[in-house]
Design a protein around this motif. Structure first.
Motif, PDB file in Angstrom:
ATOM      1  N   SER A 105       0.809  -1.224   0.000  1.00 14.07           N
ATOM      2  CA  SER A 105       0.000   0.000   0.000  1.00 14.07           C
ATOM      3  C   SER A 105       0.842   1.274   0.000  1.00 14.07           C
ATOM      4  N   THR A 106       2.093   1.199  -0.430  1.00 13.00           N
ATOM      5  CA  THR A 106       2.940   2.396  -0.409  1.00 13.00           C
ATOM      6  C   THR A 106       2.393   3.531  -1.264  1.00 13.00           C
ATOM      7  N   LYS A 107       1.870   3.215  -2.437  1.00 11.17           N
ATOM      8  CA  LYS A 107       1.356   4.278  -3.317  1.00 11.17           C
ATOM      9  C   LYS A 107       0.130   4.953  -2.726  1.00 11.17           C
ATOM     10  N   ASP A 108      -0.655   4.218  -1.931  1.00  8.35           N
ATOM     11  CA  ASP A 108      -1.866   4.787  -1.335  1.00  8.35           C
ATOM     12  C   ASP A 108      -1.584   5.540  -0.043  1.00  8.35           C
ATOM     13  N   LYS A 109      -0.742   4.977   0.807  1.00 11.68           N
ATOM     14  CA  LYS A 109      -0.531   5.532   2.150  1.00 11.68           C
ATOM     15  C   LYS A 109       0.741   6.357   2.290  1.00 11.68           C
ATOM     16  N   GLY A 110       1.726   6.132   1.452  1.00 10.40           N
ATOM     17  CA  GLY A 110       2.992   6.842   1.562  1.00 10.40           C
ATOM     18  C   GLY A 110       2.935   8.336   1.308  1.00 10.40           C
ATOM     19  N   PRO A 111       2.199   8.780   0.278  1.00 11.56           N
ATOM     20  CA  PRO A 111       2.193  10.215  -0.028  1.00 11.56           C
ATOM     21  C   PRO A 111       1.682  11.112   1.096  1.00 11.56           C
ATOM     22  N   GLU A 112       0.876  10.580   1.998  1.00 11.05           N
ATOM     23  CA  GLU A 112       0.342  11.401   3.091  1.00 11.05           C
ATOM     24  C   GLU A 112       1.310  11.503   4.276  1.00 11.05           C
TER      25      GLU A 112
END
Length: 100
Positions: free
Chosen positions: A41-48
């Protein structure tokens, strides 16, 4: 408030460390939100995130996480610190990396 995101293989093994980190942050009055997720889930949760921490079991994925989350501070948690679930040392690592 700082947003700290931990990634591990399935998001489960870091749950105890998250708890220990929250305890340590509370003792230091460090205002932060700490969450753990599966590496997938890096693309979903990382940017925040203000800071991304990788569990030792996924440290080999740092390059991929850097590509998925450009411009983010990404560090690996030391294997011994992770193994002993030393939340205070991880919070110290976060504060140093973020300059807090």
């Amino acid at each position: 408030m700082r947003n700290i995101v931990l990634f591990c293989a399935a998001g489960m093994s870091t749950s105890l460390l998250v708890h220990k980190m929250k305890e340590a942050a509370a003792k230091e009055n460090y205002d932060c939100k700490i969450s753990a997720y599966a590496l997938a889930s890096t693309k979903d949760k990382g940017p925040e995130a203000d800071m991304i921490l990788l569990g030792p079991q996924v440290r080999f994925s740092k390059d991929k996480v850097e590509k998925d989350c450009p411009g983010k501070i990404i560090e690996c948690i030391d294997m011994q610190v992770y193994g002993t679930m030393n939340g205070a040392k991880v919070i110290a690592q976060v504060k140093k990396a973020l300059g807090d």
